[in-house]
Design an enzyme around this catalytic site. Sequence first.
Site, PDB file in Angstrom:
ATOM      1  N   HIS A   1     -11.511  -2.626   3.247  1.00 34.34           N
ATOM      2  CA  HIS A   1     -11.426  -2.268   4.667  1.00 34.34           C
ATOM      3  C   HIS A   1     -12.099  -0.941   5.001  1.00 34.34           C
ATOM      4  O   HIS A   1     -12.121  -0.548   6.162  1.00 34.34           O
ATOM      5  CB  HIS A   1      -9.946  -2.211   5.054  1.00 34.34           C
ATOM      6  CG  HIS A   1      -9.249  -1.075   4.352  1.00 34.34           C
ATOM      7  ND1 HIS A   1      -9.066  -1.040   2.975  1.00 34.34           N
ATOM      8  CD2 HIS A   1      -8.731   0.085   4.817  1.00 34.34           C
ATOM      9  CE1 HIS A   1      -8.456   0.083   2.647  1.00 34.34           C
ATOM     10  NE2 HIS A   1      -8.239   0.786   3.743  1.00 34.34           N
ATOM     11  N   ASP A   2     -12.580  -0.221   4.003  1.00 34.04           N
ATOM     12  CA  ASP A   2     -13.253   1.063   4.233  1.00 34.04           C
ATOM     13  C   ASP A   2     -14.768   0.951   4.092  1.00 34.04           C
ATOM     14  O   ASP A   2     -15.473   1.953   4.264  1.00 34.04           O
ATOM     15  CB  ASP A   2     -12.780   2.102   3.199  1.00 34.04           C
ATOM     16  CG  ASP A   2     -11.348   2.558   3.424  1.00 34.04           C
ATOM     17  OD1 ASP A   2     -10.873   2.497   4.568  1.00 34.04           O
ATOM     18  OD2 ASP A   2     -10.714   2.982   2.433  1.00 34.04           O
TER      19      ASP A   2
ATOM     20  N   GLU B   1      -6.127   4.077  -6.174  1.00 35.34           N
ATOM     21  CA  GLU B   1      -7.433   4.259  -5.543  1.00 35.34           C
ATOM     22  C   GLU B   1      -7.963   5.638  -5.921  1.00 35.34           C
ATOM     23  O   GLU B   1      -7.304   6.650  -5.691  1.00 35.34           O
ATOM     24  CB  GLU B   1      -7.322   4.167  -4.012  1.00 35.34           C
ATOM     25  CG  GLU B   1      -8.691   4.242  -3.331  1.00 35.34           C
ATOM     26  CD  GLU B   1      -8.660   4.687  -1.869  1.00 35.34           C
ATOM     27  OE1 GLU B   1      -9.574   4.340  -1.116  1.00 35.34           O
ATOM     28  OE2 GLU B   1      -7.718   5.409  -1.484  1.00 35.34           O
TER      29      GLU B   1
ATOM     30  N   ASP C   1      -2.867   4.603  -2.450  1.00 33.40           N
ATOM     31  CA  ASP C   1      -3.898   5.220  -1.618  1.00 33.40           C
ATOM     32  C   ASP C   1      -4.266   6.615  -2.139  1.00 33.40           C
ATOM     33  O   ASP C   1      -3.374   7.413  -2.433  1.00 33.40           O
ATOM     34  CB  ASP C   1      -3.340   5.334  -0.186  1.00 33.40           C
ATOM     35  CG  ASP C   1      -4.401   5.675   0.840  1.00 33.40           C
ATOM     36  OD1 ASP C   1      -5.340   4.888   1.001  1.00 33.40           O
ATOM     37  OD2 ASP C   1      -4.276   6.736   1.495  1.00 33.40           O
TER      38      ASP C   1
ATOM     39  N   ASP D   1       0.862  -1.171   0.000  1.00 37.79           N
ATOM     40  CA  ASP D   1       0.000   0.000   0.000  1.00 37.79           C
ATOM     41  C   ASP D   1       0.906   1.232   0.000  1.00 37.79           C
ATOM     42  O   ASP D   1       1.709   1.410   0.919  1.00 37.79           O
ATOM     43  CB  ASP D   1      -0.892  -0.032   1.251  1.00 37.79           C
ATOM     44  CG  ASP D   1      -2.269   0.524   0.984  1.00 37.79           C
ATOM     45  OD1 ASP D   1      -2.350   1.569   0.317  1.00 37.79           O
ATOM     46  OD2 ASP D   1      -3.252  -0.076   1.453  1.00 37.79           O
TER      47      ASP D   1
HETATM   48  O1  TEU Z   1      -9.301   5.813   1.841  1.00 41.09           O
HETATM   49  C1  TEU Z   1      -9.669   6.959   1.122  1.00 41.09           C
HETATM   50  C2  TEU Z   1     -10.913   7.554   1.476  1.00 41.09           C
HETATM   51  O2  TEU Z   1     -11.288   8.545   0.872  1.00 41.09           O
HETATM   52  C3  TEU Z   1     -11.688   6.919   2.571  1.00 41.09           C
HETATM   53  O3  TEU Z   1     -11.101   7.283   3.765  1.00 41.09           O
HETATM   54  C4  TEU Z   1     -13.087   7.310   2.549  1.00 41.09           C
HETATM   55  O4  TEU Z   1     -13.226   8.701   2.642  1.00 41.09           O
HETATM   56  C5  TEU Z   1     -13.804   6.693   3.680  1.00 41.09           C
HETATM   57  O5  TEU Z   1     -13.315   5.406   3.913  1.00 41.09           O
HETATM   58  C6  TEU Z   1     -15.237   6.580   3.359  1.00 41.09           C
HETATM   59  O6  TEU Z   1     -15.839   6.037   4.459  1.00 41.09           O
HETATM   60  C7  TEU Z   1      -7.950   5.542   1.968  1.00 41.09           C
HETATM   61  C8  TEU Z   1      -7.753   4.310   2.817  1.00 41.09           C
HETATM   62  O7  TEU Z   1      -8.276   3.205   2.154  1.00 41.09           O
HETATM   63  C9  TEU Z   1      -8.369   4.560   4.163  1.00 41.09           C
HETATM   64  O8  TEU Z   1      -8.333   3.429   4.982  1.00 41.09           O
HETATM   65  C10 TEU Z   1      -7.598   5.696   4.801  1.00 41.09           C
HETATM   66  O9  TEU Z   1      -8.205   6.055   6.013  1.00 41.09           O
HETATM   67  C11 TEU Z   1      -7.540   6.925   3.899  1.00 41.09           C
HETATM   68  O10 TEU Z   1      -7.236   6.609   2.548  1.00 41.09           O
HETATM   69  C12 TEU Z   1      -6.449   7.852   4.372  1.00 41.09           C
HETATM   70  O11 TEU Z   1      -5.202   7.269   4.093  1.00 41.09           O
END
Ligand code: TEU
Length: 526
Positions: free
Chosen positions: A313-314, A240, A198, A96
């Site tokens: 995971h989000d 992403e 990311d 990542d």
């Molecule tokens: O996620 C990007 C992101 O925009 C998310 O945080 C989103 O806004 C949120 O999950 C919606 O609920 C990436 C990673 O996957 C995430 O785990 C991180 O928290 C974020 O970037 C910051 O690095």
Amino acid sequence: MPWWQKVCAYQIYPRSFMDSNGDGIGDIPGIISRLDYLADLGIGMIWLSPVYRSPMRDNGYDIADYRDIAPEFGTLADMDRLIAEAQARRIGIVMDLVVNHTSDRHRWFEAARSSRDAPTRDYYIWRDPAPGGGPPSGIQSFFGGPAWTHCPETDQYYFHLFTPEQPDLNWRNPRLRAEIHDMMRWWVARGIAGFRMDVIDLIGKDVDRALIAEGPHLWTYLDEMHREVLAGTDLVTIGESWHASLETGPRYVAPKGLLSMIFQFNHIVAGWGEGRNKWAPAPFDPRVLKQALFAWQALFDEEGWNAIFLGNHDLPRMVSAFGDGSPAAAKALAAVLLTLRGTPFIYQGDEIGTPNAGFGSAAQYRDVETLNMLADAPDAKSGLAAAEVGSRDNARTPMRWSDKGGFSQAPPWIGFSAATASVESQEADSGSVLSFYKRLLALRNGTEALQTGRFEALLDDHPTVLAFRRIGGGQTVSIAVNLAGTSAELPVAVLSGGSLLLNTHEDINPQCLLPYQAVIIACHDC
Ligand code: TEU
Ligand code: CA
């Protein structure tokens, strides 16, 4: 065809995958101990969520040292061993790459905040207070609250799109960009297979003009990164991008763009309904999911390539967001995930049908985004209801390896999701979700049409059935999946004239799919 178009990928969230030393936190030796499980499942690539040294304010998406491993996850030697052991099983490790921001404990930021003259001051984004005081502008962070935090040491504000402990890097600084490229090459030299990037759509921002996503410099920075690190290699890159649209998608992805593929979220946010509110999504409508998925299938039908995912995971668990949480729904969704054109990403635990956490109490949530939401909720009851459907913790519960848990000797850092049969018990059950995944992966890994074949939509208008063909390697495969808990009528033509490759149920009626039935046939005459 590049290697990454043929394989199935698996995302590991290290904190919740496997704990080897009884501290309740998953770790790298734990992952190594489960590599045989993943090889047996049939995957060829692991996307590893961050394992770098980090204060874990955002579970590792706040990196304090890009060239070291968090002690709770292991050591660099463990990481090298993971890469080698995975390679021995023909599995590539994808790191990542979190370079929109660092942790505020990164030495670059610790130096930067202390003095306007620090050599790394310009690695971050600093602005004077607004005339009359207060933040330089009204930009808000994604996790709630202003995107600016004041530093008394130098009386300026720094910019952060996530928590205040995640200061954004200033990509306009060429020295910073060179440091990132150098760090990437350092990981490539250790033998990794590529990078998941990311929030890569945010690095080209222009904060003064409030242009954040897909900002003016994004494409030049990707171009430069490609030249400096990626060109001439067979590394896989998955960007992403929450903001990629049908218009901008092709600018990211080869051959027009420079990445292998992107995670785009159109099919996810489409399901959130009018208000685009992840905490209160619209009831699931298979047609909405289908339209978004099929539009991107069509976009990259000839040129370009998709990353296919229904959870990570989000996000809430796919079987809860797009199904009723049942094993039947988990299998039907697996059939969609693993037969569309693109590289499928299985999120850990989805292969055993893990549903949302279902904690039932606010005290069990751990994620910073959820805790901020709970603090701002109008009342405790509505806050909890929002968390139960929308929290990222829904997908962060530990893997249930055995009936006793099997994740750790200690109480895990976060509770288990209720009601999942364990890996152990599903391995012993040929009718389980896990056994179905294994059959599906074996089918895909052995069928060129399913790996790299063309996509052709069938039944665009059906309210609950996703049906399509994959054509390649001299073969046509038809797929029909009913994403509803009720039976669905089917035009006879869709599933006739072929031989059965896979079926979630015992029977086939070519005119009707049972609730959550998925059927895959090899066409002779269709
Ligand atoms: O996620 C990007 C992101 O925009 C998310 O945080 C989103 O806004 C949120 O999950 C919606 O609920 C990436 C990673 O996957 C995430 O785990 C991180 O928290 C974020 O970037 C910051 O690095
Ligand atoms: Ca551990």
